[in-house]
Enzyme design. Structure first.
Site, PDB file in Angstrom:
ATOM      1  N   THR A  87       6.218  30.442 -18.579  1.00 18.35           N
ATOM      2  CA  THR A  87       5.945  31.307 -19.728  1.00 18.35           C
ATOM      3  C   THR A  87       7.176  32.194 -19.913  1.00 18.35           C
ATOM      4  O   THR A  87       7.490  32.987 -19.032  1.00 18.35           O
ATOM      5  CB  THR A  87       4.716  32.194 -19.471  1.00 18.35           C
ATOM      6  N   LYS A 162       1.123  30.243 -26.762  1.00 18.59           N
ATOM      7  CA  LYS A 162       0.695  30.865 -25.495  1.00 18.59           C
ATOM      8  C   LYS A 162       0.584  32.389 -25.638  1.00 18.59           C
ATOM      9  O   LYS A 162      -0.415  32.992 -25.234  1.00 18.59           O
ATOM     10  CB  LYS A 162       1.721  30.503 -24.417  1.00 18.59           C
ATOM     11  N   LYS A 237       2.793  40.751 -18.221  1.00 21.71           N
ATOM     12  CA  LYS A 237       3.995  39.974 -18.576  1.00 21.71           C
ATOM     13  C   LYS A 237       3.811  39.313 -19.951  1.00 21.71           C
ATOM     14  O   LYS A 237       4.671  39.411 -20.816  1.00 21.71           O
ATOM     15  CB  LYS A 237       4.247  38.894 -17.509  1.00 21.71           C
TER      16      LYS A 237
HETATM   17  P1  NAD Z   1       5.923  31.866  -8.579  1.00 20.32           P
HETATM   18  O1  NAD Z   1       6.704  33.113  -8.423  1.00 20.32           O
HETATM   19  O2  NAD Z   1       4.881  31.505  -7.567  1.00 20.32           O
HETATM   20  O3  NAD Z   1       6.947  30.612  -8.652  1.00 20.32           O
HETATM   21  C1  NAD Z   1       8.219  30.656  -9.226  1.00 20.32           C
HETATM   22  C2  NAD Z   1       9.158  29.860  -8.316  1.00 20.32           C
HETATM   23  O4  NAD Z   1      10.451  29.803  -8.912  1.00 20.32           O
HETATM   24  C3  NAD Z   1       9.332  30.521  -6.947  1.00 20.32           C
HETATM   25  O5  NAD Z   1       9.012  29.589  -5.924  1.00 20.32           O
HETATM   26  C4  NAD Z   1      10.813  30.915  -6.920  1.00 20.32           C
HETATM   27  O6  NAD Z   1      11.403  30.817  -5.621  1.00 20.32           O
HETATM   28  C5  NAD Z   1      11.414  29.886  -7.867  1.00 20.32           C
HETATM   29  N1  NAD Z   1      12.696  30.286  -8.421  1.00 20.32           N
HETATM   30  C6  NAD Z   1      13.083  31.490  -8.900  1.00 20.32           C
HETATM   31  N2  NAD Z   1      14.354  31.431  -9.335  1.00 20.32           N
HETATM   32  C7  NAD Z   1      14.782  30.161  -9.127  1.00 20.32           C
HETATM   33  C8  NAD Z   1      16.012  29.481  -9.362  1.00 20.32           C
HETATM   34  N3  NAD Z   1      17.044  30.101  -9.924  1.00 20.32           N
HETATM   35  N4  NAD Z   1      16.086  28.179  -9.013  1.00 20.32           N
HETATM   36  C9  NAD Z   1      15.039  27.539  -8.447  1.00 20.32           C
HETATM   37  N5  NAD Z   1      13.846  28.135  -8.197  1.00 20.32           N
HETATM   38  C10 NAD Z   1      13.733  29.422  -8.537  1.00 20.32           C
HETATM   39  O7  NAD Z   1       5.300  31.905 -10.032  1.00 20.32           O
HETATM   40  P2  NAD Z   1       4.103  30.995 -10.620  1.00 20.32           P
HETATM   41  O8  NAD Z   1       2.816  31.708 -10.476  1.00 20.32           O
HETATM   42  O9  NAD Z   1       4.251  29.601 -10.092  1.00 20.32           O
HETATM   43  O10 NAD Z   1       4.454  31.049 -12.180  1.00 20.32           O
HETATM   44  C11 NAD Z   1       5.475  30.239 -12.753  1.00 20.32           C
HETATM   45  C12 NAD Z   1       5.420  30.381 -14.247  1.00 20.32           C
HETATM   46  O11 NAD Z   1       4.149  29.973 -14.725  1.00 20.32           O
HETATM   47  C13 NAD Z   1       5.627  31.818 -14.764  1.00 20.32           C
HETATM   48  O12 NAD Z   1       6.436  31.771 -15.907  1.00 20.32           O
HETATM   49  C14 NAD Z   1       4.217  32.293 -15.052  1.00 20.32           C
HETATM   50  O13 NAD Z   1       4.182  33.293 -16.062  1.00 20.32           O
HETATM   51  C15 NAD Z   1       3.577  31.007 -15.527  1.00 20.32           C
HETATM   52  N6  NAD Z   1       2.115  30.966 -15.363  1.00 20.32           N
HETATM   53  C16 NAD Z   1       1.527  31.351 -14.202  1.00 20.32           C
HETATM   54  C17 NAD Z   1       0.143  31.310 -14.063  1.00 20.32           C
HETATM   55  C18 NAD Z   1      -0.524  31.724 -12.775  1.00 20.32           C
HETATM   56  O14 NAD Z   1      -1.761  31.867 -12.773  1.00 20.32           O
HETATM   57  N7  NAD Z   1       0.207  31.890 -11.671  1.00 20.32           N
HETATM   58  C19 NAD Z   1      -0.644  30.866 -15.145  1.00 20.32           C
HETATM   59  C20 NAD Z   1      -0.036  30.444 -16.313  1.00 20.32           C
HETATM   60  C21 NAD Z   1       1.361  30.503 -16.406  1.00 20.32           C
END
Ligand code: NAD
Length: 290
Positions: A87, A162, A237
Protein backbone atom coordinates in the site's frame (compact mmCIF):
# COMPACT_ATOMS: atom_id res chain seq x y z
CA UNK A 1 6.55 -19.10 -13.80
CA UNK A 2 9.83 -17.77 -12.52
CA UNK A 3 8.92 -15.26 -9.81
CA UNK A 4 11.05 -12.78 -7.86
CA UNK A 5 9.52 -11.74 -4.52
CA UNK A 6 10.89 -8.75 -2.63
CA UNK A 7 9.66 -7.91 0.88
CA UNK A 8 8.93 -11.12 2.78
CA UNK A 9 7.36 -9.70 5.94
CA UNK A 10 4.01 -10.46 7.59
CA UNK A 11 2.17 -10.26 4.26
CA UNK A 12 4.86 -11.01 1.64
CA UNK A 13 6.18 -14.12 3.41
CA UNK A 14 2.96 -16.14 3.29
CA UNK A 15 2.08 -14.81 -0.19
CA UNK A 16 5.45 -16.03 -1.53
CA UNK A 17 5.01 -19.36 0.24
CA UNK A 18 1.61 -19.85 -1.44
CA UNK A 19 3.12 -19.18 -4.89
CA UNK A 20 5.89 -21.73 -4.21
CA UNK A 21 3.35 -24.26 -2.92
CA UNK A 22 1.41 -23.86 -6.19
CA UNK A 23 4.52 -24.99 -8.10
CA UNK A 24 6.08 -21.69 -9.18
CA UNK A 25 9.83 -21.14 -8.94
CA UNK A 26 10.12 -18.33 -6.37
CA UNK A 27 13.32 -16.45 -5.53
CA UNK A 28 13.01 -14.00 -2.65
CA UNK A 29 14.88 -11.10 -1.11
CA UNK A 30 14.34 -9.20 2.13
CA UNK A 31 16.58 -6.80 4.06
CA UNK A 32 15.89 -8.91 7.13
CA UNK A 33 17.18 -12.45 7.49
CA UNK A 34 14.07 -14.50 6.73
CA UNK A 35 13.40 -18.05 5.58
CA UNK A 36 10.18 -18.91 3.72
CA UNK A 37 9.02 -22.43 2.87
CA UNK A 38 9.80 -23.29 -0.75
CA UNK A 39 11.42 -19.91 -1.52
CA UNK A 40 15.12 -19.69 -2.54
CA UNK A 41 16.78 -16.59 -1.10
CA UNK A 42 18.88 -14.25 -3.28
CA UNK A 43 21.62 -11.93 -1.97
CA UNK A 44 19.94 -8.76 -3.37
CA UNK A 45 16.72 -7.50 -4.90
CA UNK A 46 18.37 -7.26 -8.32
CA UNK A 47 19.47 -10.92 -8.11
CA UNK A 48 15.95 -12.00 -7.15
CA UNK A 49 14.54 -10.03 -10.11
CA UNK A 50 17.02 -11.22 -12.75
CA UNK A 51 15.39 -13.55 -15.31
CA UNK A 52 12.00 -13.52 -13.56
CA UNK A 53 8.75 -13.48 -15.57
CA UNK A 54 7.08 -11.55 -12.73
CA UNK A 55 8.61 -9.65 -9.81
CA UNK A 56 6.31 -8.98 -6.85
CA UNK A 57 7.10 -6.38 -4.20
CA UNK A 58 5.42 -6.19 -0.77
CA UNK A 59 7.11 -3.29 1.03
CA UNK A 60 6.35 -0.80 3.82
CA UNK A 61 5.93 2.46 1.86
CA UNK A 62 6.33 4.46 -1.35
CA UNK A 63 9.88 5.72 -0.66
CA UNK A 64 11.12 2.15 -0.16
CA UNK A 65 9.20 0.97 -3.22
CA UNK A 66 10.85 3.69 -5.35
CA UNK A 67 14.33 2.71 -4.09
CA UNK A 68 13.73 -1.00 -4.69
CA UNK A 69 12.24 -0.32 -8.14
CA UNK A 70 15.30 1.74 -9.16
CA UNK A 71 17.45 -1.21 -8.16
CA UNK A 72 15.50 -4.03 -9.80
CA UNK A 73 14.08 -2.50 -13.00
CA UNK A 74 17.49 -2.49 -14.77
CA UNK A 75 17.94 -6.16 -13.80
CA UNK A 76 14.59 -7.27 -15.27
CA UNK A 77 14.05 -8.70 -18.75
CA UNK A 78 11.93 -6.68 -21.23
CA UNK A 79 8.37 -8.02 -21.30
CA UNK A 80 8.48 -9.15 -17.66
CA UNK A 81 5.97 -7.69 -15.18
CA UNK A 82 6.57 -5.73 -12.00
CA UNK A 83 3.65 -6.22 -9.60
CA UNK A 84 3.63 -4.05 -6.47
CA UNK A 85 1.24 -5.30 -3.80
CA UNK A 86 2.31 -2.80 -1.10
CA UNK A 87 0.00 0.00 0.00
CA UNK A 88 1.73 3.19 -1.18
CA UNK A 89 0.86 6.71 -2.32
CA UNK A 90 -0.68 7.02 -5.79
CA UNK A 91 2.21 9.22 -6.98
CA UNK A 92 4.86 6.60 -6.16
CA UNK A 93 2.77 3.92 -7.85
CA UNK A 94 2.53 6.01 -11.03
CA UNK A 95 6.24 6.99 -10.96
CA UNK A 96 7.29 3.34 -10.71
CA UNK A 97 4.86 2.40 -13.51
CA UNK A 98 6.45 5.08 -15.75
CA UNK A 99 9.96 3.79 -15.03
CA UNK A 100 8.88 0.24 -15.74
CA UNK A 101 7.27 1.27 -19.05
CA UNK A 102 10.44 3.14 -20.07
CA UNK A 103 12.39 -0.09 -19.54
CA UNK A 104 9.94 -2.12 -21.66
CA UNK A 105 8.32 -3.81 -18.65
CA UNK A 106 4.69 -4.38 -17.79
CA UNK A 107 3.56 -3.16 -14.37
CA UNK A 108 0.61 -3.42 -12.01
CA UNK A 109 -0.10 -1.68 -8.70
CA UNK A 110 -2.11 -4.24 -6.78
CA UNK A 111 -2.63 -3.41 -3.11
CA UNK A 112 -4.55 -5.94 -1.09
CA UNK A 113 -7.31 -6.20 1.42
CA UNK A 114 -7.61 -9.18 3.76
CA UNK A 115 -4.67 -8.78 6.13
CA UNK A 116 -2.32 -11.40 7.46
CA UNK A 117 -5.05 -14.07 7.63
CA UNK A 118 -5.90 -13.47 3.97
CA UNK A 119 -2.22 -13.64 3.00
CA UNK A 120 -1.73 -16.95 4.81
CA UNK A 121 -5.01 -18.46 3.57
CA UNK A 122 -4.65 -17.26 -0.04
CA UNK A 123 -7.90 -15.31 0.26
CA UNK A 124 -6.73 -11.73 -0.37
CA UNK A 125 -8.61 -9.26 -2.58
CA UNK A 126 -6.38 -7.47 -5.11
CA UNK A 127 -7.23 -4.00 -6.46
CA UNK A 128 -5.20 -3.61 -9.61
CA UNK A 129 -4.10 -0.70 -11.79
CA UNK A 130 -2.22 -1.12 -15.08
CA UNK A 131 -2.66 -2.12 -18.72
CA UNK A 132 -4.87 -5.04 -19.73
CA UNK A 133 -1.77 -7.02 -20.76
CA UNK A 134 -0.08 -6.39 -17.43
CA UNK A 135 -3.19 -7.41 -15.50
CA UNK A 136 -3.56 -10.58 -17.61
CA UNK A 137 0.01 -11.59 -16.81
CA UNK A 138 -0.43 -11.10 -13.06
CA UNK A 139 -3.97 -12.45 -12.77
CA UNK A 140 -3.08 -16.20 -12.48
CA UNK A 141 -0.85 -15.28 -9.52
CA UNK A 142 -3.62 -13.21 -7.91
CA UNK A 143 -5.77 -16.36 -8.22
CA UNK A 144 -3.27 -18.29 -6.10
CA UNK A 145 -2.69 -15.58 -3.49
CA UNK A 146 -6.28 -14.38 -3.33
CA UNK A 147 -9.94 -15.02 -3.94
CA UNK A 148 -10.69 -11.95 -6.05
CA UNK A 149 -8.83 -9.46 -8.23
CA UNK A 150 -10.50 -6.35 -9.65
CA UNK A 151 -8.86 -4.56 -12.57
CA UNK A 152 -9.66 -0.99 -11.54
CA UNK A 153 -8.07 0.94 -14.42
CA UNK A 154 -4.70 2.35 -15.43
CA UNK A 155 -1.58 2.75 -13.24
CA UNK A 156 -2.44 4.04 -9.77
CA UNK A 157 -6.09 2.94 -9.92
CA UNK A 158 -5.46 0.04 -7.54
CA UNK A 159 -3.96 2.34 -4.92
CA UNK A 160 -6.80 4.83 -5.47
CA UNK A 161 -9.40 2.09 -4.82
CA UNK A 162 -7.57 0.91 -1.71
CA UNK A 163 -7.31 4.32 -0.05
CA UNK A 164 -10.90 5.27 -0.90
CA UNK A 165 -12.14 1.98 0.59
CA UNK A 166 -10.06 2.43 3.73
CA UNK A 167 -11.09 6.06 4.12
CA UNK A 168 -14.72 4.85 4.27
CA UNK A 169 -13.69 2.06 6.65
CA UNK A 170 -11.83 4.38 9.07
CA UNK A 171 -14.59 6.96 9.20
CA UNK A 172 -17.26 4.26 9.57
CA UNK A 173 -15.42 2.54 12.39
CA UNK A 174 -15.20 5.84 14.27
CA UNK A 175 -18.92 6.51 13.72
CA UNK A 176 -19.81 2.99 14.91
CA UNK A 177 -17.64 3.31 18.03
CA UNK A 178 -18.89 6.74 19.02
CA UNK A 179 -22.49 5.58 18.57
CA UNK A 180 -21.87 2.59 20.89
CA UNK A 181 -20.33 4.92 23.49
CA UNK A 182 -23.32 7.26 23.25
CA UNK A 183 -25.73 4.30 23.52
CA UNK A 184 -23.88 3.19 26.71
CA UNK A 185 -24.42 6.59 28.27
CA UNK A 186 -28.07 6.59 27.25
CA UNK A 187 -28.52 3.26 29.03
CA UNK A 188 -29.15 1.26 25.85
CA UNK A 189 -27.70 -2.26 26.01
CA UNK A 190 -25.06 -3.14 23.42
CA UNK A 191 -26.96 -6.27 22.42
CA UNK A 192 -30.08 -4.25 21.62
CA UNK A 193 -28.02 -1.60 19.86
CA UNK A 194 -26.46 -4.31 17.66
CA UNK A 195 -29.79 -6.01 17.06
CA UNK A 196 -31.38 -2.79 15.85
CA UNK A 197 -28.53 -1.18 13.92
CA UNK A 198 -27.28 -4.34 12.19
CA UNK A 199 -30.72 -4.70 10.58
CA UNK A 200 -31.48 -0.97 10.13
CA UNK A 201 -30.14 1.82 7.97
CA UNK A 202 -27.09 2.36 10.22
CA UNK A 203 -25.69 -1.07 9.33
CA UNK A 204 -22.18 -1.34 7.96
CA UNK A 205 -19.31 -3.81 7.69
CA UNK A 206 -17.86 -2.38 10.92
CA UNK A 207 -21.11 -3.04 12.78
CA UNK A 208 -22.25 -6.28 11.15
CA UNK A 209 -19.01 -8.15 10.42
CA UNK A 210 -16.38 -6.59 12.69
CA UNK A 211 -18.39 -5.32 15.64
CA UNK A 212 -16.16 -3.22 17.97
CA UNK A 213 -18.14 -4.22 21.09
CA UNK A 214 -16.86 -7.39 22.84
CA UNK A 215 -19.35 -10.24 23.10
CA UNK A 216 -21.69 -8.65 20.59
CA UNK A 217 -22.21 -9.84 17.00
CA UNK A 218 -19.79 -12.20 15.26
CA UNK A 219 -16.30 -12.94 16.66
CA UNK A 220 -13.98 -9.99 16.08
CA UNK A 221 -10.76 -8.53 17.54
CA UNK A 222 -12.92 -6.91 20.27
CA UNK A 223 -13.40 -10.45 21.62
CA UNK A 224 -9.63 -10.90 21.75
CA UNK A 225 -8.79 -7.84 23.84
CA UNK A 226 -8.48 -5.76 20.65
CA UNK A 227 -5.38 -7.57 19.43
CA UNK A 228 -5.18 -6.93 15.65
CA UNK A 229 -6.81 -7.83 13.27
CA UNK A 230 -6.13 -4.68 11.41
CA UNK A 231 -3.91 -2.47 13.53
CA UNK A 232 -4.81 1.16 14.23
CA UNK A 233 -1.28 2.05 13.04
CA UNK A 234 -2.02 0.59 9.58
CA UNK A 235 -5.36 2.38 9.45
CA UNK A 236 -3.52 5.62 10.22
CA UNK A 237 -1.06 4.92 7.41
CA UNK A 238 -3.92 4.43 4.92
CA UNK A 239 -5.83 7.50 6.14
CA UNK A 240 -2.69 9.59 5.70
CA UNK A 241 -2.30 8.26 2.15
CA UNK A 242 -5.92 9.17 1.41
CA UNK A 243 -5.36 12.73 2.66
CA UNK A 244 -2.10 13.02 0.72
CA UNK A 245 -4.03 12.00 -2.41
CA UNK A 246 -6.93 14.34 -1.61
CA UNK A 247 -4.52 17.27 -1.27
CA UNK A 248 -2.80 16.38 -4.54
CA UNK A 249 -6.09 16.46 -6.51
CA UNK A 250 -7.87 19.16 -4.46
CA UNK A 251 -10.67 16.89 -3.20
CA UNK A 252 -12.75 17.97 -0.21
CA UNK A 253 -12.72 15.02 2.26
CA UNK A 254 -13.65 16.41 5.70
CA UNK A 255 -14.67 13.05 7.20
CA UNK A 256 -11.48 11.40 5.97
CA UNK A 257 -9.46 14.27 7.41
CA UNK A 258 -11.16 13.99 10.79
CA UNK A 259 -10.68 10.21 10.79
CA UNK A 260 -6.96 10.69 10.08
CA UNK A 261 -6.66 13.19 12.93
CA UNK A 262 -8.48 10.94 15.40
CA UNK A 263 -6.40 7.86 14.51
CA UNK A 264 -3.21 9.96 14.72
CA UNK A 265 -4.18 11.12 18.21
CA UNK A 266 -5.13 7.55 19.19
CA UNK A 267 -1.91 5.94 17.90
CA UNK A 268 0.59 8.67 18.75
CA UNK A 269 -0.72 10.30 21.94
CA UNK A 270 -3.00 7.70 23.51
CA UNK A 271 -2.77 3.93 23.86
CA UNK A 272 -3.78 2.93 20.33
CA UNK A 273 -0.40 1.78 18.97
CA UNK A 274 -0.44 -1.98 18.41
CA UNK A 275 -4.18 -2.23 19.10
CA UNK A 276 -6.82 -3.18 16.58
CA UNK A 277 -8.45 -0.20 14.86
CA UNK A 278 -11.76 -1.10 16.54
CA UNK A 279 -10.19 -0.23 19.93
CA UNK A 280 -11.61 3.23 19.23
CA UNK A 281 -14.64 1.99 21.21
CA UNK A 282 -12.87 1.72 24.62
CA UNK A 283 -11.26 5.05 23.77
CA UNK A 284 -14.63 6.77 23.36
CA UNK A 285 -16.04 4.89 26.36
CA UNK A 286 -13.47 6.53 28.66
CA UNK A 287 -14.09 10.03 27.41
CA UNK A 288 -16.60 12.75 27.96
CA UNK A 289 -17.39 15.62 25.62
CA UNK A 290 -14.39 17.90 25.03
P1 NAD B 1 6.18 -5.89 7.19
O1 NAD B 1 6.90 -4.77 7.83
O2 NAD B 1 5.88 -7.13 7.98
O3 NAD B 1 7.00 -6.37 5.88
C1 NAD B 1 7.74 -5.53 5.05
C2 NAD B 1 9.03 -6.26 4.68
O4 NAD B 1 9.77 -5.46 3.76
C3 NAD B 1 9.93 -6.48 5.90
O5 NAD B 1 10.24 -7.86 6.01
C4 NAD B 1 11.17 -5.64 5.59
O6 NAD B 1 12.39 -6.21 6.08
C5 NAD B 1 11.16 -5.62 4.07
N1 NAD B 1 11.91 -4.52 3.49
C6 NAD B 1 11.95 -3.22 3.87
N2 NAD B 1 12.77 -2.53 3.05
C7 NAD B 1 13.25 -3.41 2.14
C8 NAD B 1 14.15 -3.30 1.04
N3 NAD B 1 14.69 -2.13 0.70
N4 NAD B 1 14.42 -4.42 0.33
C9 NAD B 1 13.87 -5.61 0.66
N5 NAD B 1 13.01 -5.78 1.70
C10 NAD B 1 12.71 -4.69 2.41
O7 NAD B 1 4.85 -5.29 6.58
P2 NAD B 1 3.54 -6.08 6.08
O8 NAD B 1 2.54 -6.14 7.17
O9 NAD B 1 3.97 -7.34 5.39
O10 NAD B 1 2.96 -5.02 5.02
C11 NAD B 1 3.50 -4.90 3.71
C12 NAD B 1 2.62 -3.97 2.92
O11 NAD B 1 1.30 -4.49 2.86
C13 NAD B 1 2.49 -2.55 3.50
O12 NAD B 1 2.53 -1.63 2.45
C14 NAD B 1 1.16 -2.59 4.22
O13 NAD B 1 0.56 -1.30 4.30
C15 NAD B 1 0.37 -3.50 3.31
N6 NAD B 1 -0.75 -4.19 3.96
C16 NAD B 1 -0.60 -4.79 5.17
C17 NAD B 1 -1.67 -5.43 5.78
C18 NAD B 1 -1.51 -6.12 7.12
O14 NAD B 1 -2.54 -6.49 7.71
N7 NAD B 1 -0.29 -6.34 7.61
C19 NAD B 1 -2.92 -5.45 5.14
C20 NAD B 1 -3.06 -4.87 3.89
C21 NAD B 1 -1.95 -4.23 3.31
Amino acid sequence: MKIGFIGLGNMGGPMAANLAKAGHEVTGFDMADVAIDGVAMAPSGAEAAKGADVVITMLPNGAILRAVAADIIPAMTAGAALVDCSTVDVESARAVADQAAAAGLLSVDAPVSGGIGGAAGGTLTFMAGGSTDAFAKADPLFDIMGQKAVHCGEAGAGQAAKICNNMILGATMIATCEAFALADKLGLSRDKMFDVVSTSSGYSWTMNAYCPAPGVGPQSPADNNYQPGFAADLMLKDLRLSQQAAEAVDADTPMGQKARDLYAQFVENEDGAGMDFSAMLPRFEKRGRD
